[in-house]
Design an enzyme around this catalytic site. Structure first.
Site, mmCIF file in Angstrom:
data_model
loop_
_atom_site.group_PDB
_atom_site.id
_atom_site.type_symbol
_atom_site.label_atom_id
_atom_site.label_comp_id
_atom_site.label_asym_id
_atom_site.label_seq_id
_atom_site.Cartn_x
_atom_site.Cartn_y
_atom_site.Cartn_z
ATOM 1 N N ASP A 44 0.835 -1.205 0.000
ATOM 2 C CA ASP A 44 0.000 0.000 0.000
ATOM 3 C C ASP A 44 0.875 1.263 0.000
ATOM 4 O O ASP A 44 0.356 2.374 -0.133
ATOM 5 C CB ASP A 44 -0.992 0.004 1.172
ATOM 6 C CG ASP A 44 -0.316 0.031 2.522
ATOM 7 O OD1 ASP A 44 0.903 -0.183 2.598
ATOM 8 O OD2 ASP A 44 -1.035 0.264 3.526
ATOM 9 N N SER A 45 2.196 1.087 0.096
ATOM 10 C CA SER A 45 3.126 2.204 -0.098
ATOM 11 C C SER A 45 2.928 2.817 -1.482
ATOM 12 O O SER A 45 3.396 3.926 -1.739
ATOM 13 C CB SER A 45 4.572 1.732 0.071
ATOM 14 O OG SER A 45 4.813 0.575 -0.700
ATOM 15 N N ASP A 83 -0.956 -6.235 -0.328
ATOM 16 C CA ASP A 83 -1.268 -5.585 0.945
ATOM 17 C C ASP A 83 -2.766 -5.328 1.038
ATOM 18 O O ASP A 83 -3.403 -4.927 0.060
ATOM 19 C CB ASP A 83 -0.562 -4.215 0.989
ATOM 20 C CG ASP A 83 0.284 -3.995 2.233
ATOM 21 O OD1 ASP A 83 0.220 -4.828 3.159
ATOM 22 O OD2 ASP A 83 1.017 -2.988 2.264
ATOM 23 N N LYS A 112 -1.277 -9.543 2.837
ATOM 24 C CA LYS A 112 -0.619 -9.068 4.050
ATOM 25 C C LYS A 112 -1.528 -8.097 4.780
ATOM 26 O O LYS A 112 -2.177 -7.259 4.149
ATOM 27 C CB LYS A 112 0.719 -8.386 3.739
ATOM 28 C CG LYS A 112 1.436 -7.907 5.002
ATOM 29 C CD LYS A 112 2.879 -7.463 4.760
ATOM 30 C CE LYS A 112 3.015 -6.076 4.210
ATOM 31 N NZ LYS A 112 2.382 -5.033 5.056
ATOM 32 N N GLU A 114 -1.634 -5.425 8.329
ATOM 33 C CA GLU A 114 -0.865 -4.796 9.413
ATOM 34 C C GLU A 114 -1.475 -5.215 10.746
ATOM 35 O O GLU A 114 -2.695 -5.277 10.886
ATOM 36 C CB GLU A 114 -0.865 -3.272 9.268
ATOM 37 C CG GLU A 114 0.016 -2.819 8.132
ATOM 38 C CD GLU A 114 0.204 -1.306 8.077
ATOM 39 O OE1 GLU A 114 -0.128 -0.599 9.055
ATOM 40 O OE2 GLU A 114 0.699 -0.841 7.041
ATOM 41 N N GLU A 181 8.868 -4.055 10.776
ATOM 42 C CA GLU A 181 9.262 -2.783 10.168
ATOM 43 C C GLU A 181 9.836 -1.816 11.195
ATOM 44 O O GLU A 181 9.199 -1.542 12.218
ATOM 45 C CB GLU A 181 8.056 -2.162 9.452
ATOM 46 C CG GLU A 181 8.399 -0.809 8.833
ATOM 47 C CD GLU A 181 7.398 -0.293 7.814
ATOM 48 O OE1 GLU A 181 6.463 -1.033 7.442
ATOM 49 O OE2 GLU A 181 7.551 0.864 7.380
HETATM 50 N N1 LIG Z 1 8.897 5.033 -0.121
HETATM 51 C C1 LIG Z 1 8.552 4.404 0.986
HETATM 52 N N2 LIG Z 1 9.410 3.553 1.544
HETATM 53 C C2 LIG Z 1 9.099 2.881 2.694
HETATM 54 O O1 LIG Z 1 9.920 2.079 3.176
HETATM 55 C C3 LIG Z 1 7.824 3.117 3.288
HETATM 56 C C4 LIG Z 1 6.936 3.989 2.633
HETATM 57 N N3 LIG Z 1 7.317 4.639 1.499
HETATM 58 N N4 LIG Z 1 5.690 4.221 3.104
HETATM 59 C C5 LIG Z 1 5.187 3.371 4.146
HETATM 60 C C6 LIG Z 1 6.230 3.081 5.142
HETATM 61 C C7 LIG Z 1 6.671 4.320 5.912
HETATM 62 N N5 LIG Z 1 8.070 4.070 6.160
HETATM 63 C C8 LIG Z 1 8.924 5.030 6.740
HETATM 64 C C9 LIG Z 1 8.920 6.324 6.265
HETATM 65 C C10 LIG Z 1 9.741 7.284 6.798
HETATM 66 C C11 LIG Z 1 10.583 6.987 7.848
HETATM 67 C C12 LIG Z 1 11.438 8.104 8.345
HETATM 68 O O2 LIG Z 1 11.839 8.948 7.574
HETATM 69 N N6 LIG Z 1 11.722 8.226 9.610
HETATM 70 C C13 LIG Z 1 12.492 9.366 10.074
HETATM 71 C C14 LIG Z 1 11.644 10.323 10.884
HETATM 72 C C15 LIG Z 1 10.542 10.950 10.096
HETATM 73 C C16 LIG Z 1 9.638 11.834 10.918
HETATM 74 O O3 LIG Z 1 9.482 11.644 12.117
HETATM 75 O O4 LIG Z 1 9.071 12.771 10.309
HETATM 76 C C17 LIG Z 1 13.651 8.940 10.939
HETATM 77 O O5 LIG Z 1 14.712 9.553 10.806
HETATM 78 O O6 LIG Z 1 13.501 8.002 11.735
HETATM 79 C C18 LIG Z 1 10.580 5.675 8.348
HETATM 80 C C19 LIG Z 1 9.757 4.699 7.792
HETATM 81 C C20 LIG Z 1 8.458 2.828 5.587
HETATM 82 N N7 LIG Z 1 7.476 2.587 4.529
HETATM 83 C C1 LIG Z 2 7.111 -1.366 3.577
HETATM 84 C C2 LIG Z 2 6.338 -2.604 3.274
HETATM 85 C C3 LIG Z 2 6.549 -3.683 4.258
HETATM 86 C C4 LIG Z 2 4.885 -2.294 3.076
HETATM 87 O O1 LIG Z 2 4.002 -2.655 3.821
HETATM 88 C C5 LIG Z 2 4.518 -1.530 1.875
HETATM 89 O O2 LIG Z 2 5.380 -1.314 1.002
HETATM 90 O O3 LIG Z 2 3.350 -1.163 1.769
HETATM 91 MG MG LIG Z 3 2.156 -1.632 3.516
#
Ligand SMILES: Nc1nc(=O)c2c([nH]1)NC[C@@H]1CN(c3ccc(C(=O)N[C@@H](CCC(=O)O)C(=O)O)cc3)CN21
Ligand SMILES: CC(C)C(=O)C(=O)O
Ligand SMILES: [Mg+2]
Length: 285
Positions: A44-45, A83, A112, A114, A181
């Site tokens: 769903d990303s 998803d 899948k 959540e 995750e």
């Molecule tokens: N392009 C993309 N890749 C991904 O892996 C992904 C998605 N989208 N969308 C759904 C989730 C969201 N995910 C994410 C997205 C951002 C952070 C991240 O940037 N964390 C930052 C803090 C961000 C904040 O608090 O604003 C960090 O430094 O921990 C982590 C996981 C992983 N998944």
């Molecule tokens: C980041 C993965 C595990 C996911 O759920 C997605 O891409 O939607």
């Molecule tokens: Mg997902």
């Protein structure tokens, strides 16, 4: 039936790492399947990387069904996993069952969801129906609003307990694997040791049974990638260079070149045909 089944994925635990990638369309899925990926996953990303949303909460079943169909047409070998989008299974179990069936009928081999513990009844029913299910705990992006963004999970005793509870409930309900995750790597290691089904990590370190990354992140097509991503190529940069090249050749007249168009070899023949065509049109007026 595709070569990689949910049973094969379970058997890989402790023997061979599971390689999983997202894909959202036909040409991408074709490439991922030929590259030998074990699981090709319509995540769903796609709401973010394909549709430009800021989170995954607005993804519909219709979007998931269309993209699952496109991916499914391409994949011969890998397990095709889809998803379940936000609110497609949380409201009641029957709705969750019906929506999972839609994804299977669009060509997915498994779905899948959540969460884990909260959905153990749904998981059990799906498995009994013959639909393999993967769970997902740690950072669950569909709880974006409650979490207030995306952050690392598993620092507190409460979070470690919740992640373990989800993983164990999924194992017990018959899920074939669990996504972990953005958890501390030690927590992912503990979960991997505590359950008999494979764990697939994303931002959860090396001590898991497999890894998953988002297509656009690892290929360098998406700007705001999470901090745990390794960029394996700069395809976005390559796309931009190619398109800039095209633009310049259009502006400068270098495209189309002689090999890209067809012209009359006999100009006199063309002149006569054109004159007659123009004459006929004038008569019609
Ligand atoms: N392009 C993309 N890749 C991904 O892996 C992904 C998605 N989208 N969308 C759904 C989730 C969201 N995910 C994410 C997205 C951002 C952070 C991240 O940037 N964390 C930052 C803090 C961000 C904040 O608090 O604003 C960090 O430094 O921990 C982590 C996981 C992983 N998944
Ligand atoms: C980041 C993965 C595990 C996911 O759920 C997605 O891409 O939607
Ligand atoms: Mg997902």
């Amino acid at each position: 039936m595709r070569e990689i089944t949910a049973r094969r994925i379970i058997e890989m635990k402790g023997k061979e790492k599971i390689a999983m990638i997202t894909a959202y369309d036909y040409p991408s899925a074709l490439i991922a399947d030929r590259a030998g990926m074990d699981i090709i996953f319509i995540g769903d990303s796609l709401g973010m990387v394909v549709y430009g949303e800021g989170n995954t909460l607005n993804v519909s079943m219709e979007q998931m069904v269309f993209h699952t169909r496109a991916v499914s047409k391409a994949v011969k070998r890998a397990l095709v996993l889809a998803d379940m989008p936000f609110a497609s299974y949380e409201i009641d179990t029957d709705e969750g069952l019906r929506n999972a069936v839609r994804l299977i009928q669009a060509g997915a081999d498994a779905v899948k969801i959540e969460g884990g513990y909260d959905h153990r009844k749904l998981v059990r029913k799906l498995v009994r129906m013959g639909i393999p299910v993967m769970g997902h705990t740690g950072l669950t992006p569909q709880r974006y609003l409650r979490f207030g963004g995306y952050r690392l999970m598993g620092e507190t005793e409460e979070e470690i307990e919740e992640i373990l509870r989800d993983a164990k409930a999924l194992e017990k309900a018959g899920a074939f694997a669990v996504v972990l995750e953005f958890t501390l790597a030690d927590v992912a290691k503990l979960v991997t040791e505590e359950i008999s089904i494979p764990t697939i990590g994303i931002g959860a370190g090396p001590w898991v049974d497999g890894q998953v990354l988002v297509w656009h992140d690892l290929l360098g097509i998406y700007e705001e990638t999470p901090p745990f991503v390794k960029k394996y190529a700069d395809i976005g940069g390559m796309m931009r260079l190619a398109i800039e090249n095209y633009r310049e050749e259009v502006k400068g007249g270098a495209f189309p070149g002689r090999e890209h168009y067809w012209e009359f070899l006999d100009k006199e023949d063309f002149r006569k045909k054109a004159a007659r065509a123009l004459e006929k049109l004038r008569e019609e007026d």
